[in-house]
Design an enzyme around this catalytic site. Structure first.
Site, PDB file in Angstrom:
ATOM      1  CB  ALA A   1       7.395   1.145   0.694  1.00  0.00           C
TER       2      ALA A   1
ATOM      3  CB  VAL B   1      -0.931  -0.020   1.228  1.00  0.00           C
ATOM      4  CG1 VAL B   1      -1.797   1.213   1.252  1.00  0.00           C
ATOM      5  CG2 VAL B   1      -1.794  -1.261   1.207  1.00  0.00           C
TER       6      VAL B   1
ATOM      7  CG  ASP C   1      -0.838  -0.363  13.113  1.00  0.00           C
ATOM      8  OD1 ASP C   1      -2.021  -0.612  12.818  1.00  0.00           O
ATOM      9  OD2 ASP C   1      -0.161   0.499  12.524  1.00  0.00           O
TER      10      ASP C   1
ATOM     11  CG  HIS D   1     -29.117  10.618 -12.670  1.00  0.00           C
ATOM     12  ND1 HIS D   1     -28.165   9.785 -13.219  1.00  0.00           N
ATOM     13  CD2 HIS D   1     -29.403  11.553 -13.607  1.00  0.00           C
ATOM     14  CE1 HIS D   1     -27.906  10.197 -14.462  1.00  0.00           C
ATOM     15  NE2 HIS D   1     -28.632  11.267 -14.712  1.00  0.00           N
TER      16      HIS D   1
ATOM     17  CD  GLU E   1       5.859  -7.071  -3.925  1.00  0.00           C
ATOM     18  OE1 GLU E   1       5.702  -6.005  -3.317  1.00  0.00           O
ATOM     19  OE2 GLU E   1       6.141  -8.143  -3.348  1.00  0.00           O
TER      20      GLU E   1
HETATM   21  P1  NAI Z   1       3.173  -4.146   2.862  1.00  0.00           P
HETATM   22  O1  NAI Z   1       3.485  -5.304   3.720  1.00  0.00           O
HETATM   23  O2  NAI Z   1       1.764  -3.871   2.463  1.00  0.00           O
HETATM   24  O3  NAI Z   1       4.025  -4.235   1.490  1.00  0.00           O
HETATM   25  C1  NAI Z   1       5.427  -4.437   1.450  1.00  0.00           C
HETATM   26  C2  NAI Z   1       5.792  -5.127   0.158  1.00  0.00           C
HETATM   27  O4  NAI Z   1       7.227  -5.184   0.051  1.00  0.00           O
HETATM   28  C3  NAI Z   1       5.302  -6.568   0.061  1.00  0.00           C
HETATM   29  O5  NAI Z   1       4.487  -6.695  -1.088  1.00  0.00           O
HETATM   30  C4  NAI Z   1       6.598  -7.390  -0.013  1.00  0.00           C
HETATM   31  O6  NAI Z   1       6.462  -8.525  -0.851  1.00  0.00           O
HETATM   32  C5  NAI Z   1       7.574  -6.375  -0.608  1.00  0.00           C
HETATM   33  N1  NAI Z   1       9.003  -6.670  -0.325  1.00  0.00           N
HETATM   34  C6  NAI Z   1       9.555  -7.020   0.860  1.00  0.00           C
HETATM   35  N2  NAI Z   1      10.893  -7.190   0.714  1.00  0.00           N
HETATM   36  C7  NAI Z   1      11.199  -6.933  -0.597  1.00  0.00           C
HETATM   37  C8  NAI Z   1      12.405  -6.948  -1.378  1.00  0.00           C
HETATM   38  N3  NAI Z   1      13.615  -7.239  -0.854  1.00  0.00           N
HETATM   39  N4  NAI Z   1      12.348  -6.641  -2.702  1.00  0.00           N
HETATM   40  C9  NAI Z   1      11.146  -6.326  -3.260  1.00  0.00           C
HETATM   41  N5  NAI Z   1       9.987  -6.312  -2.567  1.00  0.00           N
HETATM   42  C10 NAI Z   1       9.986  -6.603  -1.246  1.00  0.00           C
HETATM   43  O7  NAI Z   1       3.786  -2.894   3.621  1.00  0.00           O
HETATM   44  P2  NAI Z   1       3.667  -1.326   3.389  1.00  0.00           P
HETATM   45  O8  NAI Z   1       3.298  -0.983   2.003  1.00  0.00           O
HETATM   46  O9  NAI Z   1       4.959  -0.808   3.917  1.00  0.00           O
HETATM   47  O10 NAI Z   1       2.447  -0.897   4.326  1.00  0.00           O
HETATM   48  C11 NAI Z   1       2.505  -1.151   5.740  1.00  0.00           C
HETATM   49  C12 NAI Z   1       1.107  -1.117   6.376  1.00  0.00           C
HETATM   50  O11 NAI Z   1       0.607   0.196   6.407  1.00  0.00           O
HETATM   51  C13 NAI Z   1       0.123  -1.992   5.638  1.00  0.00           C
HETATM   52  O12 NAI Z   1      -0.425  -2.904   6.534  1.00  0.00           O
HETATM   53  C14 NAI Z   1      -0.900  -1.034   5.137  1.00  0.00           C
HETATM   54  O13 NAI Z   1      -2.209  -1.577   5.226  1.00  0.00           O
HETATM   55  C15 NAI Z   1      -0.752   0.203   6.035  1.00  0.00           C
HETATM   56  N6  NAI Z   1      -1.074   1.387   5.251  1.00  0.00           N
HETATM   57  C16 NAI Z   1      -2.373   1.623   4.902  1.00  0.00           C
HETATM   58  C17 NAI Z   1      -2.696   2.690   4.085  1.00  0.00           C
HETATM   59  C18 NAI Z   1      -4.118   2.887   3.670  1.00  0.00           C
HETATM   60  O14 NAI Z   1      -5.002   2.320   4.296  1.00  0.00           O
HETATM   61  N7  NAI Z   1      -4.412   3.653   2.628  1.00  0.00           N
HETATM   62  C19 NAI Z   1      -1.684   3.620   3.602  1.00  0.00           C
HETATM   63  C20 NAI Z   1      -0.354   3.266   3.990  1.00  0.00           C
HETATM   64  C21 NAI Z   1      -0.087   2.195   4.805  1.00  0.00           C
END
Ligand code: NAI
Length: 465
Positions: free
Chosen positions: A269, A184, A311, A443, A204
């Protein structure tokens, strides 16, 4: 050291903690809230609110850039004054932080500034600039939040490699940005910086970005993002970052072997982890679930009188989930018996366009062995979407084929984050497709897409795509 007896001491003033503190106080409790940083937590200070302010700023730039299509002449190419946008963001954050302070004061919550710790049962200490204070509390609620994780990738400490916290205060827009992680945070920042003019590559490790998003939506979004300047590389784990002149080379495994992306700046991220409780809670017997503090449906930990929310606990890391959990914990600390229900949690991703969903996706429903029927409606056939110049979007409604009950809704398009609220109400209250279709929608409005998706399931679609 003065001692005060509280009904509830909350440690952490984010969306879980401050909402819980206010609720417990309104239920008649004497409540303390301990926060070592800014009230509002990550959401208000480094997450939802600042990022969404920046994203809106970028959308204003896009709107002005496209103004000629609406007969509006702006005289020249509009440019973003990044310092002014950052100042605006700080102003929004400061205003809302004052609002949280006022809310807590009005509810009668006593706020303590400093590091909160639990050295003994029913005891919270606050270590602040003025020394240490000791509070006595019948109940304690841990809302310590989460922080970015950094995997052991060589080069993450190089200048130019940042987490989202630092990128929120970036002094310039890099011409090229590599984003490690298609979650995200990664995708929101990718779209933000592409809107501001960066060429962005998202790298990714998994075969899928945004694993929680319906697969059909993803397939449609990836080419849209490509046109905006966001290239998504999947199945590519980053193994290291090295300097390359005044640029950075991000090395990653590709289908054809090791490859690299050369860019000006790198955003890491790659996920968030719950804050460590060791060093904060000295009580024995606090049961964990992986990196999380284990809780029951009433947000009670394994230690009587100690609750946890947000969290720090298992469940989606979302601000609105944290607040809902905090409210349950507060009610139970005050003698109630409430439970969290995770079946109808809306999730919104503020990419361009926005993505939102609630309840089960088609794949998840199939995974549970349910026979589902799927209704669709496009923004292209929606009058309001056309008046807004936002013809790209799709709404999918997932229903139980047996009884027509709405199991989920998944969509992308303008204001998807607002539309999902109606779907959440439907999922939460076990409404049927027929009930949604029979509800008159105004509408022209984007909300008509939901009714249209419901009608398509009934074979009564009035505006074909
Ligand atoms: P995430 O866990 O959603 O995504 C991290 C991604 O990094 C994963 O897809 C993983 O496969 C990838 N990754 C890990 N190591 C890697 C590597 N060496 N090379 C390439 N890819 C790799 O974590 P994220 O995006 O940091 O978000 C953290 C939390 O914050 C989430 O639980 C999210 O729901 C929350 N959040 C929610 C928002 C919203 O509701 N709009 C906005 C921002 C954050």
């Amino acid at each position: 050291m003065a001692q005060t007896r509280f009904d509830l001491a909350v440690i952490g003033g984010g969306p879980a903690g401050y909402v819980a503190a206010a609720r417990a106080a309104r239920l008649g409790g004497k409540v303390a809230l301990v926060e070592r940083d800014g009230l509002g937590g990550t959401c208000l200070n480094r997450g939802c609110i600042p990022t969404k302010t920046l994203i809106h700023g970028a959308s204003v730039l896009a709107a002005v850039s496209g103004a000629a299509a609406w007969g509006v002449s702006c005289g020249g190419r509009p440019v973003m004054d990044l310092a002014a946008l950052l100042a605006r963001k700080d102003q929004v954050v400061a205003g809302l932080a004052q609002g949280v302070s006022r809310l807590l004061a009005a509810a009668g919550v006593t706020v303590f500034s400093g590091l909160g710790q639990v050295p003994a049962p029913e005891t919270v200490t606050v270590s602040g600039p003025g020394g240490q204070e000791r509070l006595s509390a019948r109940n304690i609620l841990l809302c310590l939040g989460a922080r970015p994780t950094l995997p052991p990738i060589p080069g993450l400490d190089l200048p130019g490699v940042v987490t989202s916290d630092a990128l929120l205060d970036a002094s310039d827009v890099p011409d090229t940005l590599a984003v490690i992680g298609g979650g995200v945070i990664g995708m929101e920042f990718a779209c933000l910086f592409a809107s501001l003019g960066s060429a962005v590559t998202v790298i990714e490790a998994a075969e899928r970005i945004l694993p929680m998003v319906d697969e059909e939506l993803q397939k449609r979004l990836i080419p849209l993002w490509k046109r905006q300047g966001v290239t998504v590389v999947r199945g590519a784990a980053v193994s290291g970052i090295v300097p390359r002149g005044d640029m950075l080379a991000v090395r990653h495994a590709g289908r054809g072997g090791e490859t690299e992306t050369v860019c000006r700046k790198v955003l890491a991220a790659v996920g968030r982890r719950p804050a460590p409780v060791d060093g904060i809670v000295a009580l024995p017997g606090l049961v964990r679930e992986g990196p999380f503090v284990a809780v029951d449906a009433g947000m009670r930990t394994s230690i009587p009188g100690v609750f946890a929310a947000g969290d720090l606990t298992p469940g989606p890391m979302l601000a609105h989930v944290a607040s809902a959990e905090g409210m349950v914990a507060a009610a139970n600390a005050m003698g109630g018996n409430e439970e969290m229900d995770y079946e109808a949690i809306p999730a919104c991703i503020y990419t361009v366009p926005e993505i939102a969903g609630v309840g089960l996706t088609e794949e998840q429903a199939a995974g549970r062995g349910l026979a589902v029927a799927v209704g669709r409606a496009t923004y292209g056939a929606n009058g309001r979407a056309q008046t807004l110049g936002e013809p790209v979007g799709l709404v999918k409604l997932v229903a139980d084929a047996a009884d027509g009950r709405i199991l989920g809704a998944h969509l992308f398009g303008a204001q998807a984050s607002e539309l999902v609220a109606e779907a959440a109400l439907a999922v939460r209250n076990r409404l049927t497709v027929r009930q949604l279709a029979a509800t008159v929608h105004s509408h022209p409005s984007l909300s008509e897409t939901l009714a249209e998706a419901a009608r398509s399931l009934l074979g009564e679609q009035s505006h074909a795509a």
